[in-house]
Design a protein around this motif. Structure first.
Motif, PDB file in Angstrom:
ATOM      1  N   GLU A  62       0.842  -1.214   0.000  1.00  0.00           N
ATOM      2  CA  GLU A  62       0.000   0.000   0.000  1.00  0.00           C
ATOM      3  C   GLU A  62       0.872   1.257   0.000  1.00  0.00           C
ATOM      4  N   CYS A  93      -9.811  -1.382  -6.133  1.00  0.00           N
ATOM      5  CA  CYS A  93      -8.908  -0.454  -5.446  1.00  0.00           C
ATOM      6  C   CYS A  93      -7.613  -0.244  -6.243  1.00  0.00           C
ATOM      7  N   TYR A 153      -4.729   0.763  -5.262  1.00  0.00           N
ATOM      8  CA  TYR A 153      -3.532   0.197  -4.618  1.00  0.00           C
ATOM      9  C   TYR A 153      -3.355  -1.251  -5.093  1.00  0.00           C
ATOM     10  N   ILE A 170      -8.767  -4.112   7.387  1.00  0.00           N
ATOM     11  CA  ILE A 170      -9.070  -2.854   6.702  1.00  0.00           C
ATOM     12  C   ILE A 170     -10.047  -3.038   5.557  1.00  0.00           C
ATOM     13  N   CYS A 171     -10.030  -4.185   4.890  1.00  0.00           N
ATOM     14  CA  CYS A 171     -11.022  -4.418   3.847  1.00  0.00           C
ATOM     15  C   CYS A 171     -10.902  -5.836   3.323  1.00  0.00           C
ATOM     16  N   CYS A 203     -11.146  -6.543   0.072  1.00  0.00           N
ATOM     17  CA  CYS A 203     -10.492  -6.491  -1.237  1.00  0.00           C
ATOM     18  C   CYS A 203      -9.082  -7.069  -1.090  1.00  0.00           C
ATOM     19  N   MET A 204      -8.496  -6.762   0.080  1.00  0.00           N
ATOM     20  CA  MET A 204      -7.168  -7.250   0.438  1.00  0.00           C
ATOM     21  C   MET A 204      -7.015  -8.758   0.220  1.00  0.00           C
ATOM     22  N   TRP A 247      -6.812  -9.657  -3.499  1.00  0.00           N
ATOM     23  CA  TRP A 247      -5.558  -9.074  -4.002  1.00  0.00           C
ATOM     24  C   TRP A 247      -4.386  -9.987  -3.632  1.00  0.00           C
ATOM     25  N   ILE A 296      -8.325   8.816   2.584  1.00  0.00           N
ATOM     26  CA  ILE A 296      -6.925   8.702   2.205  1.00  0.00           C
ATOM     27  C   ILE A 296      -6.587   9.904   1.331  1.00  0.00           C
ATOM     28  N   ASN A 354     -11.094   0.842   9.875  1.00  0.00           N
ATOM     29  CA  ASN A 354     -12.018   0.221   8.925  1.00  0.00           C
ATOM     30  C   ASN A 354     -12.706  -1.024   9.458  1.00  0.00           C
ATOM     31  N   SER A 402     -11.570   4.422  -5.007  1.00  0.00           N
ATOM     32  CA  SER A 402     -10.874   3.156  -4.801  1.00  0.00           C
ATOM     33  C   SER A 402     -11.409   2.411  -3.595  1.00  0.00           C
ATOM     34  N   CYS A 403     -11.665   3.142  -2.544  1.00  0.00           N
ATOM     35  CA  CYS A 403     -11.897   2.501  -1.259  1.00  0.00           C
ATOM     36  C   CYS A 403     -13.377   2.488  -0.921  1.00  0.00           C
ATOM     37  N   GLN A 408      -7.322   7.648  -4.382  1.00  0.00           N
ATOM     38  CA  GLN A 408      -6.028   7.696  -3.711  1.00  0.00           C
ATOM     39  C   GLN A 408      -4.856   7.479  -4.665  1.00  0.00           C
TER      40      GLN A 408
HETATM   41  S1  SF4 Z   1      -9.940  -0.888  -0.638  1.00  0.00           S
HETATM   42 FE1  SF4 Z   1      -9.465   0.705   0.851  1.00  0.00          FE
HETATM   43  S2  SF4 Z   1      -8.811  -0.342   2.715  1.00  0.00           S
HETATM   44 FE2  SF4 Z   1      -8.721  -1.806   1.014  1.00  0.00          FE
HETATM   45  S3  SF4 Z   1      -6.619  -1.728   0.308  1.00  0.00           S
HETATM   46 FE3  SF4 Z   1      -7.793  -0.324  -0.978  1.00  0.00          FE
HETATM   47  S4  SF4 Z   1      -7.599   1.646   0.056  1.00  0.00           S
HETATM   48 FE4  SF4 Z   1      -6.970   0.092   1.527  1.00  0.00          FE
END
Ligand code: SF4
Lengths: 408, 260
Positions: free
Chosen positions: A65, A94, A96, A126-127, A129-130, A133, A274, A322, A352-353, A382
């Motif tokens: 990130e 996202c 990132y 935090i989410c 999506c992580m 990913w 962000i 989050n 994105s978020c 972001q």
């Molecule tokens: S969706 Fe939001 S919390 Fe998840 S990695 Fe992207 S910016 Fe971070």
């Protein structure tokens, strides 16, 4: 418009907090690179994974990130996003994640390089999506992924059941890492890391709370940069010392009546979301040119990781911004707004978020009402520069300023 | 004292000359906004209309997306504040203003002294803005100014379910191909804009009286649909498109008085 005070800026003192923090942030990459070259295993780690675990084990990790933010701030967000989009990733994902997945493919970005990973540390506090990913990184690169699942918390407190669930996963992550890397967990070393992390966090909280002074002794955009150290290095002694130096400087600024916000502070706002990294200069100038200082953000609170023991640490990771409900999130922000005498709220609706932006409409409405302050929001992203309009941003910031002006 | 307000939008340029901050002495409105020759021409026409020269003007305020590029202005102020001031001048009882312009939609709430309390604007999407109507009018090959007439003849308004302008475009084309009458389609399009904007309006608490400003305010089809959706009657003035410029001229007057 506020007049810029035309003072020659002295060259950066290498001993200043800013210089030290900059060095620590850069070292996070160079030391991982050096470890890689020595033949050690290197991990990619999500930002709210318990950093104490790799730190105690003596493992080098880097943060995708952070890297994505750096790449975006240096103007390569679009190039990298296009690479992953051409691989089939939707531009709704996202940015990132898109940048990181692109980097895993091309393995080079002069804007911010970092070593390729041998393992992945993922935490979904935090989410979610992580998870996908990191799963995709794991598949593409054929490397193991260690996953900690922290559920979204509907309550204010962390229940014993949740604690037990999370604690067991932390222990399991340690076991997996020991097995994978051959490094050994030491309780003694852990205590040391915990103490240092507490020291760094206390200094960060105290430094950011200097915004209560009027005018604030710092420009809130500083926090967005210094935050990198809180994410990547808060368990390191150099970080604790640099944050304590930052606090001392802010206190000194206050006593001398100076600030890193170099124009007259006419208005004080909270910035929500962000940073818009690809448009950092535009977003910061839009505020500064009107004498608006962003004195606080939820980051001021978010990195105050202070705990006494392992269980307490688990609880802290269950309470990151989050992972908590709207009411609790709102109350934390109201506290910041009141403590720092905030006069307006500027919300970055970050394309994105989804997690962060989703409940922001309602939360910002409630904050505005509770603190009796105007709220304005703008669209942005972001890391993907294509989701921002300068004219739209400017009109909304000016509208916000005109309300604050009329209320003076 | 004469003051001047110029509102340079994305698709139109509007100017107003005011006498003593309380009397409209001249006005102009031209299509063509930022980056065209219309702003300069609109300035000339408004001064001609008011029988004043440049040297008669004590102060000029610019607003709208082109406000920062208008070099002759003494002040530049957001269209949010200006629409508030302009609407309050025409309707002193107004507390909520719904402005639908060429490329954005906004809802502004005022206090009882006409000062802006809060505002909300559309997100980056063009749905619910004048641009949406332009695109649809173009597909139906009717002038945008006539949408209102067609909408009034609708028997059964069509349902346009997509909020996305591009999706709605293909939806309208396929309904057209399916034999839906143009008036029914136009009414459906107006309702779609109204639906989008009313959702925005409801996020700010709507306090009556409510009025509309901006170009789309002329369109009774949208106005009536909007009024029904928000549950309040909506005031309309033939000056609706000039509210921004009126507000700018009032702003210039107030500033000048304060400075003196
Ligand atoms: S969706 Fe939001 S919390 Fe998840 S990695 Fe992207 S910016 Fe971070």
């Amino acid at each position: 418009m506020a007049e810029e005070v035309k003072k020659q800026r002295p060259p950066l003192d290498p001993n200043s907090a800013k210089a030290r923090l900059g060095r620590i942030a850069a070292e996070a990459y160079s030391s991982a690179q050096a470890a890689k070259e020595r033949g050690e295993m290197v991990g990619w780690c999500s930002s709210n994974f318990p950093v104490e675990i790799p730190e105690t084990l003596g493992l080098a990790v880097v943060y995708p990130e952070n890297q994505a933010a750096g790449i975006a701030a240096r103007g390569a967000g679009e190039r990298m996003c296009e690479i992953s989009e051409s691989e089939g990733y939707s531009n709704d994902i996202c940015a990132y994640a898109r940048i990181s997945l692109a980097y895993a493919k091309v393995k080079s970005a002069p804007e911010q390089d970092m070593p390729q990973p041998d393992f992945l540390l993922c935490c979904n506090n935090i989410c979610n999506c992580m998870i996908k990913w990191y799963e995709n990184l794991s598949r593409e690169l054929h490397i193991p992924m260690i996953m900690i699942d922290i559920p979204f918390n509907p309550d204010y407190e962390v229940s014993d059941d949740e604690l037990a669930y999370v604690r067991a996963q932390f222990r399991e992550a340690i076991r997996q890492l020991e097995e994978l890397t051959g490094k050994k967990w030491s309780e003694e070393k852990y205590k040391e890391v915990m103490e240092i992390s507490g020291r760094t966090s206390r200094a960060w909280l105290a430094a950011t709370s200097c915004a209560r002074y009027e005018p604030s002794p710092f420009n809130g955009f500083d926090l967005l940069n210094h935050m990198a150290v809180m994410v990547t290095a808060r368990g390191k002694i150099e970080a604790a010392e640099a944050m304590e130096k930052l606090l001392a400087e802010y206190e000194e600024n206050h006593e001398k009546g100076v600030s890193t916000f170099r124009v007259e502070e006419k208005y004080r706002i909270m910035f929500e979301g962000i940073a818009c990294w690809p448009w950092l200069r535009v977003t910061s100038t839009g505020l500064k040119s009107r004498g608006i200082n962003m004195v606080t953000t939820i980051y001021a609170d978010a990195f105050g990781f202070i705990y006494e023991d392992f269980d307490d640490m688990c609880r802290a990771y269950c309470k990151v911004p989050n992972a908590i409900n709207l009411e609790y999130s709102r109350d934390k922000r109201i506290k910041l707004c009141k403590a720092n005498k905030v006069e307006g709220l500027l919300v970055h609706t970050n394309r994105s978020c989804k997690l962060w932006s989703g409940f922001m409409y309602e939360m910002s409405r409630q904050i505005g009402e509770a603190c009796d302050i105007p709220v304005a929001s703008f669209d942005g992203d972001q890391a993907d520069p294509r989701n921002f309009s300068e004219a739209q941003y400017d009109t909304r910031v000016q509208g916000l300023m005109e309300i604050m002006e009329a209320r003076k | 004292m004469y003051t001047f307000g110029i509102d340079i939008g994305s698709t139109t340029s509007k100017c107003v000359v005011m006498k003593d901050g309380n009397q409209i002495a001249g006005k102009s409105l031209l299509t063509g906004g930022i980056g065209t020759r219309s702003p300069a021409e609109a300035v000339r026409l408004a001064m001609e209309d008011a029988h004043v020269q440049r040297e008669d003007l004590s102060a000029i305020a610019a607003t709208g997306y082109g406000r920062t590029r208008y070099e002759d202005a003494d002040y530049q102020v957001s269209e949010l504040s200006c629409h508030g001031l302009g609407a309050f001048f025409i309707f002193p009882g107004v507390r909520t203003i719904i402005d639908i312009g060429g490329q954005d939609a906004k809802v502004i709430s005022l206090d009882d002294r006409g000062r802006m309390k809060n505002f909300l604007m559309n997100d980056k999407c063009a749905a619910g803005t004048g641009r949406f109507l332009d695109v649809m009018a173009n597909i139906l090959a009717i002038p945008v100014g006539e949408l209102e007439t067609y909408s009034a003849q609708a028997k059964e308004p069509a349902r346009i379910s997509s909020t996305c302008t591009v999706f709605a475009e293909s939806e309208v084309i396929s309904q057209l191909a399916g034999g839906i009458e143009i008036p029914d389609l136009v009414a459906g399009i107006c309702q779609s804009v109204a639906g989008r904007v009313s959702a925005l309006a409801k996020r700010i608490s709507i306090v009556p009286e409510v009025c509309m400003s901006g170009g789309v305010a002329q369109n009774a089809g949208v106005r009536d649909a909007l009024s029904e959706k928000i549950g309040h009657s909506i005031l309309f003035s033939p000056y609706a498109q000039l509210f921004g410029a009126i507000g700018a001229a009032i702003y210039a007057y107030d500033k000048k008085i304060k400075e003196q």
